[in-house]
Design a protein around this motif. Sequence first.
Motif, PDB file in Angstrom:
ATOM      1  N   GLN A  39      -3.499  -3.438 -17.780  1.00 17.12           N
ATOM      2  CA  GLN A  39      -3.652  -1.619 -18.130  1.00 17.12           C
ATOM      3  C   GLN A  39      -2.255  -1.389 -18.363  1.00 17.12           C
ATOM      4  OE1 GLN A  39      -5.396  -0.267 -14.521  1.00 17.12           O
ATOM      5  NE2 GLN A  39      -7.518  -0.808 -15.285  1.00 17.12           N
ATOM      6  N   PHE A  44       1.099  -8.067  -3.068  1.00 15.76           N
ATOM      7  CA  PHE A  44       0.095  -7.081  -3.856  1.00 15.76           C
ATOM      8  C   PHE A  44       0.780  -6.186  -4.733  1.00 15.76           C
ATOM      9  CE2 PHE A  44      -2.577  -3.252  -4.678  1.00 15.76           C
ATOM     10  CZ  PHE A  44      -3.822  -3.716  -4.929  1.00 15.76           C
ATOM     11  N   GLU A  77       4.706   6.448  -7.368  1.00 19.30           N
ATOM     12  CA  GLU A  77       3.927   7.330  -6.740  1.00 19.30           C
ATOM     13  C   GLU A  77       2.875   6.530  -6.125  1.00 19.30           C
ATOM     14  OE1 GLU A  77       3.256  10.727  -4.670  1.00 19.30           O
ATOM     15  OE2 GLU A  77       5.127  10.116  -5.832  1.00 19.30           O
ATOM     16  N   GLU A  78       2.138   5.852  -7.205  1.00 26.83           N
ATOM     17  CA  GLU A  78       0.962   4.946  -6.776  1.00 26.83           C
ATOM     18  C   GLU A  78       1.200   3.975  -5.987  1.00 26.83           C
ATOM     19  OE1 GLU A  78      -1.436   3.619 -10.575  1.00 26.83           O
ATOM     20  OE2 GLU A  78      -0.748   1.723  -9.855  1.00 26.83           O
ATOM     21  N   LEU A  95      -4.372  -4.786 -13.267  1.00 25.81           N
ATOM     22  CA  LEU A  95      -3.311  -3.650 -13.079  1.00 25.81           C
ATOM     23  C   LEU A  95      -2.370  -4.010 -14.334  1.00 25.81           C
ATOM     24  CD1 LEU A  95      -2.767  -2.875  -9.526  1.00 25.81           C
ATOM     25  CD2 LEU A  95      -3.848  -1.368 -11.024  1.00 25.81           C
ATOM     26  N   GLU A 122       3.881   4.040  -3.788  1.00 20.38           N
ATOM     27  CA  GLU A 122       3.767   4.576  -2.426  1.00 20.38           C
ATOM     28  C   GLU A 122       2.696   4.598  -1.778  1.00 20.38           C
ATOM     29  OE1 GLU A 122       6.143   5.151   0.334  1.00 20.38           O
ATOM     30  OE2 GLU A 122       6.957   4.703  -1.738  1.00 20.38           O
ATOM     31  N   THR A 123       1.517   4.958  -2.440  1.00 19.88           N
ATOM     32  CA  THR A 123       0.212   5.365  -1.903  1.00 19.88           C
ATOM     33  C   THR A 123      -0.458   3.853  -1.634  1.00 19.88           C
ATOM     34  OG1 THR A 123      -0.269   7.024  -3.511  1.00 19.88           O
ATOM     35  CG2 THR A 123      -2.181   6.130  -2.206  1.00 19.88           C
ATOM     36  N   PHE A 124      -0.192   2.767  -2.414  1.00 24.58           N
ATOM     37  CA  PHE A 124      -0.547   1.356  -1.975  1.00 24.58           C
ATOM     38  C   PHE A 124      -0.143   1.078  -0.677  1.00 24.58           C
ATOM     39  CE2 PHE A 124      -1.202   0.050  -6.940  1.00 24.58           C
ATOM     40  CZ  PHE A 124      -2.178   0.804  -6.942  1.00 24.58           C
ATOM     41  N   LYS A 125       1.311   1.378  -0.719  1.00 26.17           N
ATOM     42  CA  LYS A 125       1.995   0.762   0.777  1.00 26.17           C
ATOM     43  C   LYS A 125       1.218   1.526   1.797  1.00 26.17           C
ATOM     44  CE  LYS A 125       6.712   0.288  -1.304  1.00 26.17           C
ATOM     45  NZ  LYS A 125       7.703   0.803  -1.038  1.00 26.17           N
ATOM     46  N   LEU A 126       1.016   2.925   1.647  1.00 32.20           N
ATOM     47  CA  LEU A 126       0.416   3.500   2.942  1.00 32.20           C
ATOM     48  C   LEU A 126      -0.923   2.997   3.180  1.00 32.20           C
ATOM     49  CD1 LEU A 126       1.948   7.327   2.135  1.00 32.20           C
ATOM     50  CD2 LEU A 126       2.724   5.813   3.857  1.00 32.20           C
ATOM     51  N   LEU A 127      -1.615   2.338   2.208  1.00 36.10           N
ATOM     52  CA  LEU A 127      -2.932   2.114   2.575  1.00 36.10           C
ATOM     53  C   LEU A 127      -3.111   0.678   3.055  1.00 36.10           C
ATOM     54  CD1 LEU A 127      -4.690   3.455  -0.760  1.00 36.10           C
ATOM     55  CD2 LEU A 127      -5.033   4.412   1.552  1.00 36.10           C
ATOM     56  N   GLY A 128      -1.806  -0.135   3.132  1.00 36.17           N
ATOM     57  CA  GLY A 128      -1.679  -1.270   3.640  1.00 36.17           C
ATOM     58  C   GLY A 128      -1.581  -2.275   2.823  1.00 36.17           C
ATOM     59  N   ALA A 129      -1.053  -2.218   1.548  1.00 38.10           N
ATOM     60  CA  ALA A 129      -0.919  -3.077   0.640  1.00 38.10           C
ATOM     61  C   ALA A 129       0.312  -4.025   0.957  1.00 38.10           C
ATOM     62  CB  ALA A 129      -0.442  -2.774  -0.727  1.00 38.10           C
ATOM     63  N   THR A 130       0.541  -5.320   0.751  1.00 42.11           N
ATOM     64  CA  THR A 130       1.665  -6.241   1.179  1.00 42.11           C
ATOM     65  C   THR A 130       2.518  -6.234   0.083  1.00 42.11           C
ATOM     66  OG1 THR A 130       0.061  -8.074   0.083  1.00 42.11           O
ATOM     67  CG2 THR A 130      -0.029  -7.826   2.351  1.00 42.11           C
TER      68      THR A 130
END
Lengths: 292, 220
Positions: free
Chosen positions: A12, A215, A201-202, A9, A204-212
């Motif tokens: 990139q 991460f 935005e990305e 990441l 926020e999505t990571f957080k909702l998927l359970g990222a610590t």
Amino acid sequence: MYLLYSFRLAFQSLWREKWINLLSVLTIAAGLFMITLTFFVVYNIDLATKRLPARFSVMLYLDDGLSEQETGSIIAQLKKNNAVEQARYIAKDKALEELKGVLKNADYILEGIDENPLPASIEIKLKKESVNIASVKKFAAEIKKIKGIAEVEYGEQFLNSIHSIKGMAKAGSLSLIIIMSAGVIFVCYSTLKIAFYRRKEEIETFKLLGATRGFIRAPFVIEGSVLGMFGGIASMAAAFAFYYVLFYKVTATIPILKILVFPLETFPALPIVGLLLGIGGAVIALGRIRFS
Amino acid sequence: MIHFSNVTKFYENQAAIKNITFSVEKGEMVFMTGPSGAGKSTLLKIIYLSEKPDEGSVTIAEWDLSKLKESNIPFLRRNIGVVFQDFRLLDNRNVFDNVAIALRIRGMLEGEIQEWVMEILKMVNLRHKADSFSRALSGGEQQRVVIARAIVGEPTILLADEPTGNIDPDTAAGITRLFKEINARGTTVVVATHNRELYRNTGRRVFRLDSGNMVGEEIG
Ligand SMILES: Nc1ncnc2c1ncn2[C@@H]1O[C@H](COP(=O)(O)OP(=O)(O)O)[C@@H](O)[C@H]1O
Ligand SMILES: [Mg+2]
């Protein structure tokens, strides 16, 4: 572990904004190069002032007509003093001889003087650590009390100026280094703040998927380290170039500059310093990561 | 598995849900229905910890949310797969990466991720689209990517917010079948929808919301 992916990441993102990031790296490099130059100046001032104590001496002029025994006891007393490195007795005749040596062809000045007007003296070299205003003053006061010593003389002016040069150099360079470091941190901070907003935005999505928090932070910390490290490497290259030009080109026309010392062995610290400042900038840019 | 007790959530002094009490048992599949603005999304957001209730207590998979430490939120969220109403796909990445991210945040190894993701993509019939960018997909395909991402981590709870929002009835039927399949594997499923077709004749419990109130419970 997710670290491998964090590196992906980070690289990139670094690549996507390569021109902005290149600009940041160059700015960081400029800041670190200025820090290096400041360090170079202070280092040389420090070296110069360290060499000075060897030239510093205290002169004791003795009363006229002291017996050999009395002189011997004075010298013995002096040698017992902790501050004294070396004491050299200069007899009246020797003093005159030395003066004649200094005057050389102008020694006609001394013609017609029958009696030696010069007093016997003792030249004292102090220990390195005692060459400072306070110690010298204390020492002078102490030995003035010894019977048979007429006068104590030392370069007070000289000591004062060393002291203030050192003080000014230290204060000036320290503030410059702090300002420059803050500047480097700020460049990393703002670069990463922009990167962070671009990916808000990305994230926020990571957080909702359970990222610590780790991460989420890792790619930015890696980006900060890479920016800082490359800035450090670029500044190291600049410092080597500066060294080369100064010592191989400029000294050819201004040889006196050869006395300057460039601590080359400290250069490899630059990428590490850059890396640490980059991490600092990243951590400040990220702030506290909240989940709710 | 999910317990709400007198839960109220305000948005600027306006209650989005009022005094809601209900339970969903482990392995159940239930529906939340009601007109737009009834509070369905708000209710799901409380379950996946995107919103905090202002009153009442919520327990999810034995975790009392009022006692949950913030640093534990990620670990609870990993037990909850969400099909977001607005998809939340990463539009500069391909389908594979969009599904894989759910496993990458868990620190799974890339080799394993490859296997799992391909298997799930086969299940939602998107294997051939693995390398396509998500924004190049149709609405129905995007919906299936979101479902794949929600279930790839084998969550104990699956939440779906209007999963048939803007897709044709045939695709919708396929998606319902998919949810039943996931539920049959033991996952607790909660679907919020205003589309009656989705729960009709399912024999599952349907909670009806209106203006933030729980106004009824029926069997679909
Ligand atoms: N972030 C928000 N800020 C203010 N009001 C909101 C917000 N989210 C939802 N609401 C309001 O809460 C109520 C319930 O919304 P929602 O839960 O989205 O309903 P549904 O999903 O059933 O359509 C609506 O009146 C909506 O306007
Ligand atoms: Mg909604």
